[in-house]
Design a protein around this motif. Structure first.
Motif, PDB file in Angstrom:
ATOM      1  N   THR A  19       1.177 -40.167  -2.226  1.00 26.19           N
ATOM      2  CA  THR A  19       0.067 -39.527  -1.513  1.00 26.19           C
ATOM      3  C   THR A  19      -0.340 -40.325  -0.283  1.00 26.19           C
ATOM      4  O   THR A  19      -0.691 -39.746   0.749  1.00 26.19           O
ATOM      5  CB  THR A  19      -1.139 -39.377  -2.454  1.00 26.19           C
ATOM      6  OG1 THR A  19      -0.750 -38.649  -3.610  1.00 26.19           O
ATOM      7  CG2 THR A  19      -2.273 -38.640  -1.762  1.00 26.19           C
ATOM      8  N   GLN A  64      -0.065 -27.724  -0.021  1.00 34.25           N
ATOM      9  CA  GLN A  64      -0.610 -28.367   1.173  1.00 34.25           C
ATOM     10  C   GLN A  64      -0.257 -27.608   2.452  1.00 34.25           C
ATOM     11  O   GLN A  64      -1.115 -27.416   3.324  1.00 34.25           O
ATOM     12  CB  GLN A  64      -0.094 -29.806   1.260  1.00 34.25           C
ATOM     13  CG  GLN A  64      -0.614 -30.716   0.155  1.00 34.25           C
ATOM     14  CD  GLN A  64      -0.061 -32.126   0.252  1.00 34.25           C
ATOM     15  OE1 GLN A  64       0.091 -32.665   1.347  1.00 34.25           O
ATOM     16  NE2 GLN A  64       0.253 -32.739  -0.881  1.00 34.25           N
ATOM     17  N   ALA A 106      -4.175 -27.105   1.370  1.00 34.21           N
ATOM     18  CA  ALA A 106      -4.881 -28.018   0.469  1.00 34.21           C
ATOM     19  C   ALA A 106      -4.687 -29.462   0.922  1.00 34.21           C
ATOM     20  O   ALA A 106      -3.644 -29.826   1.464  1.00 34.21           O
ATOM     21  CB  ALA A 106      -4.377 -27.843  -0.963  1.00 34.21           C
ATOM     22  N   SER A 107      -5.713 -30.282   0.691  1.00 31.77           N
ATOM     23  CA  SER A 107      -5.601 -31.714   0.969  1.00 31.77           C
ATOM     24  C   SER A 107      -4.756 -32.354  -0.125  1.00 31.77           C
ATOM     25  O   SER A 107      -4.534 -31.750  -1.184  1.00 31.77           O
ATOM     26  CB  SER A 107      -6.983 -32.348   1.000  1.00 31.77           C
ATOM     27  OG  SER A 107      -7.580 -32.296  -0.295  1.00 31.77           O
ATOM     28  N   PRO A 108      -4.276 -33.582   0.099  1.00 32.04           N
ATOM     29  CA  PRO A 108      -3.512 -34.251  -0.960  1.00 32.04           C
ATOM     30  C   PRO A 108      -4.281 -34.340  -2.279  1.00 32.04           C
ATOM     31  O   PRO A 108      -3.704 -34.137  -3.348  1.00 32.04           O
ATOM     32  CB  PRO A 108      -3.241 -35.637  -0.369  1.00 32.04           C
ATOM     33  CG  PRO A 108      -3.214 -35.409   1.105  1.00 32.04           C
ATOM     34  CD  PRO A 108      -4.252 -34.362   1.354  1.00 32.04           C
ATOM     35  N   SER A 147      -4.432 -30.825  -3.799  1.00 30.32           N
ATOM     36  CA  SER A 147      -3.134 -30.387  -4.327  1.00 30.32           C
ATOM     37  C   SER A 147      -2.857 -31.042  -5.675  1.00 30.32           C
ATOM     38  O   SER A 147      -2.219 -30.444  -6.545  1.00 30.32           O
ATOM     39  CB  SER A 147      -2.017 -30.720  -3.337  1.00 30.32           C
ATOM     40  OG  SER A 147      -1.833 -32.119  -3.218  1.00 30.32           O
ATOM     41  N   SER A 173       0.929 -31.327   9.427  1.00 29.28           N
ATOM     42  CA  SER A 173      -0.516 -31.238   9.666  1.00 29.28           C
ATOM     43  C   SER A 173      -0.823 -30.458  10.942  1.00 29.28           C
ATOM     44  O   SER A 173      -1.947 -29.976  11.133  1.00 29.28           O
ATOM     45  CB  SER A 173      -1.132 -32.638   9.747  1.00 29.28           C
ATOM     46  OG  SER A 173      -0.614 -33.360  10.856  1.00 29.28           O
TER      47      SER A 173
END
Length: 655
Positions: free
Chosen positions: A46, A311, A316-318, A321, A490
């Motif tokens: 992550t 993601q 979704a953020s780490p 997720s 991103s």
């Protein structure tokens, strides 16, 4: 004679079997060790992008993963073999210690090169945490009862799967904690956890072990290194190098040479081999190992892309997720616990890997149908089904291979299954990532051709969309921006929804191809598990079985010693004792295996020819020195030290 007076150490069983409370105390330390390795894998993955940026070496992040993977994979079978020979407790403590040292060094790495080296050290420790913990449980719990404890192991994986991304994301996003850069705590957190595990294991883990002297297969270990280092390296780096580049071809060639050398060395070493080849002649073991490779390939490959889907496609953020993986984890835990309870009550286990591979195949086919607009609730339902399938495969396969081999080789069997599952997982990740990134570009281009009219219509309705440089670049056909998306996803989150949608469609379509490929692999696994023979689980733990065997071997040895004592006292041995005729007490004495050994040895010393030896034996057929020496059997009133050589333990003298 007078009986030796002694007492058994607290926490040790007198008959080789452990109580439920003793098992739980031991299990606490084992699970702490496993938690270290399981948490590390998820927490580092992550935070690795942040770490790469901080150390100015994002392009080297793959080497950080590769170094850890190589050393942990190679160390796995070595730990298994050494544990069978010299005992597992000291090795387990050693593995935890090396892991702590490696973690501390990683926390203060000054470059990505240093981090890769320290991660390799960390991997040496991690290689023993999983395989030794599973082998120790095999030592102390009977196979049928062992199934009840699988839920604890799955809980460790579940907790680490959820906590890893959350904690890793938290550390990566925090600038400083106690004056230390946030990402460094990704590794520092292992230090207090590891020290606690060391303390608990040293206090609770009391194992009976009779040391076995054997040749160490160092050449086999060297050949394994020669085989795996280039192959694992190209598996991780092949997408960047090119699968048919000169470096990749050289790695293939060296790996093949290493594999051939390893097989030849293992054949020459026989029972002393790192992975004895005769294990593969046991049908249950060979089927399990092949199934482990296939299940590992499909399982790790599919599980790897699910967080990417969450993601990239759903934004979704780490941390989020990681939480979204809960249905998969819940399915794995529930299936493992239910199958374990059923196995402990009925002894049935063969059916569970068959059911598991079938359910996992169906789940992957269903996941193949998802796209960029699929509701998350539906995706999570499919993930739950996948978890149920995997949960019915992992622990039952380990239990079957442990049950298939002699108790003395449970470490080798466990490490072999773990080793081949890791190899399958590594291959799966490499192959499926290659599929993803080799197809995503075309998928994105195809999606743009389809959706460009809608994008142009949205720009006409809202010209302000062009004020976003990323939107403007995409609409104008900036090819460099399109290429950057594959390296930094991103960027998609910085675009407006209508412009970002084709990127999400492209990634979703490529990911769905991975699921159908994984389903095909898992289907092969289903047919392999159908070849599994009927499995009858042992009623004894490995420790108790070894003690029973030692006791049976010691009984005829003691009888032979008594016969020698009588013969030396009377000058000659009575003929009735050898020929089985009636003795003075009215019972017939049949010659046992020890009698034959003593008679044969005496004949050789007297200069008899091979024709004169008992039973027509030749000198080449005489029992080996190892078989001539009686083994020590631990008794309930004897002191048994932790994993010390049998010749150092006080022997119990019978009245």
């Amino acid at each position: 004679m007078t009986a030796a007076t002694a007492t058994t150490k607290p926490g040790k069983p007198s008959n080789g079997e452990y109580s439920h409370q003793q098992i739980l105390r031991i299990l606490t330390g084992l699970l702490m060790g496993m938690f270290l390795a399981a948490l590390d894998q998820t927490i580092v993955s992550t935070a690795i992008r942040t770490i790469g940026d901080e150390l100015h070496g994002l392009s080297m992040q793959a080497w950080v993963t590769t170094a850890y993977l190589i050393t942990s994979t190679i160390a796995t079978p070595i730990y298994g073999k050494l544990g069978d020979l010299y005992g597992r407790k000291k090795l387990f403590l050693f593995a935890i210690s090396v892991f702590i040292i490696g973690s501390f060094a990683c926390a203060f790495a000054g470059s990505m090169t240093q981090l890769a080296i320290f991660r390799a050290v960390q991997g040496v420790g991690a290689g023993g945490l999983f395989t030794l913990a599973l082998a120790i449980i095999g030592d102390i719990v009977a196979p049928r009862e062992r199934a009840k404890y699988t839920g604890y192991f799955m809980a460790v994986f579940a907790t680490s799967s959820v906590l890893g991304p959350v904690v890793g994301g938290l550390f990566a996003e925090t600038s400083s904690i106690l004056g230390i850069t946030g990402w460094r705590w990704v590794f520092l957190v292992n230090v207090p956890l590891g020290i606690a595990a060391l303390f608990v294991v040293s206090r609770t883990l009391q194992l009976h072990h009779v040391r076995r002297e054997a040749r160490i297969d160092w050449w086999g270990a060297v050949a394994l290194v020669v085989a795996l280092v280039p192959l694992l390296t190209v598996a991780e780096q092949g997408r960047e190098w090119g699968w048919t580049s000169g470096r990749s071809l050289a790695a293939y060639a060296i790996g093949i040479v290493g594999i051939v050398a390893f097989v030849l060395i293992e054949r020459a070493m026989g029972d002393n081999a790192l992975i004895p080849l005769r294990i593969f002649r046991i049908r249950a073991a060979s089927v399990t190992i092949v199934a482990s490779v296939i299940v590992g390939l499909a399982m790790f490959g599919a599980m790897m892309v699910l967080p990417l889907y969450m993601q990239i496609v759903h934004g979704a953020s780490p941390m989020m997720s990681g939480l979204m993986m809960l249905p998969l984890v819940l399915g794995m835990m529930s299936a493992a616990m239910i199958s374990g309870i059923i196995t402990s009550k009925t002894g049935v286990i063969r059916i569970f890997p068959i059911i598991g591979t079938a359910v996992a195949t169906v789940a992957m086919v269903l996941l193949w149908t998802i796209d960029a607009d699929t509701n998350l609730a539906i995706v999570m339902a499919f993930m739950l089904l996948l978890g149920i399938g995997i949960g019915n495969c992992m622990q039952p396969l380990t239990l079957i291979v442990q049950n298939a081999v002699p108790p003395q080789e449970i470490g080798v069997a466990t490490s072999a299954a773990t080793f081949f599952r890791q190899l399958g997982g590594t291959l799966g990740v490499a192959v499926f990532l290659s599929i993803l990134f080799s197809t995503v570009g075309d998928k994105i281009s195809s999606a743009f051709k389809t959706e460009m009219p809608a994008i142009q219509q949205a720009v006409k309705a809202d010209p302000s969309l062009l004020q976003n440089p990323y939107n403007a670049g995409v609409i104008k056909g900036d090819t460099t921006l399109m290429a950057k998306v594959q390296d930094d996803s991103s960027i998609i989150g910085k675009m407006s929804d209508v412009v970002a949608h084709p990127f999400k469609v492209g990634f979703a379509d490529s990911i769905s191809q991975i699921f159908i490929a994984a389903a095909a692999v898992m289907l092969v696994g289903f047919f392999v598990t159908m070849l599994m023979p009927k499995v009858e689980l042992r009623a004894q733990s490995a420790s108790a079985a070894i003690r029973t065997q030692d006791g049976e071997s010691a009984a005829p040895a003691a009888a032979g010693a008594a016969s020698v004592g009588v013969a030396s006292a009377g000058g000659t041995e009575p003929a009735s004792a050898v020929e089985g005729e009636a003795t003075s007490d009215g019972w017939a004495s049949e010659p046992g295996p020890t009698d034959a050994v003593h008679t044969t040895a005496a004949g050789v010393c007297a200069g008899q020819t091979p024709d004169d030896l008992p039973g027509g034996q030749t000198s080449d057929e005489l029992p080996s020195e190892q078989n001539l020496s009686p083994r020590h059997a631990a008794s309930s009133d004897a002191v048994v030290d932790d994993e010390t050589p049998s010749h150092t333990k006080p022997k119990h003298a019978a009245d």
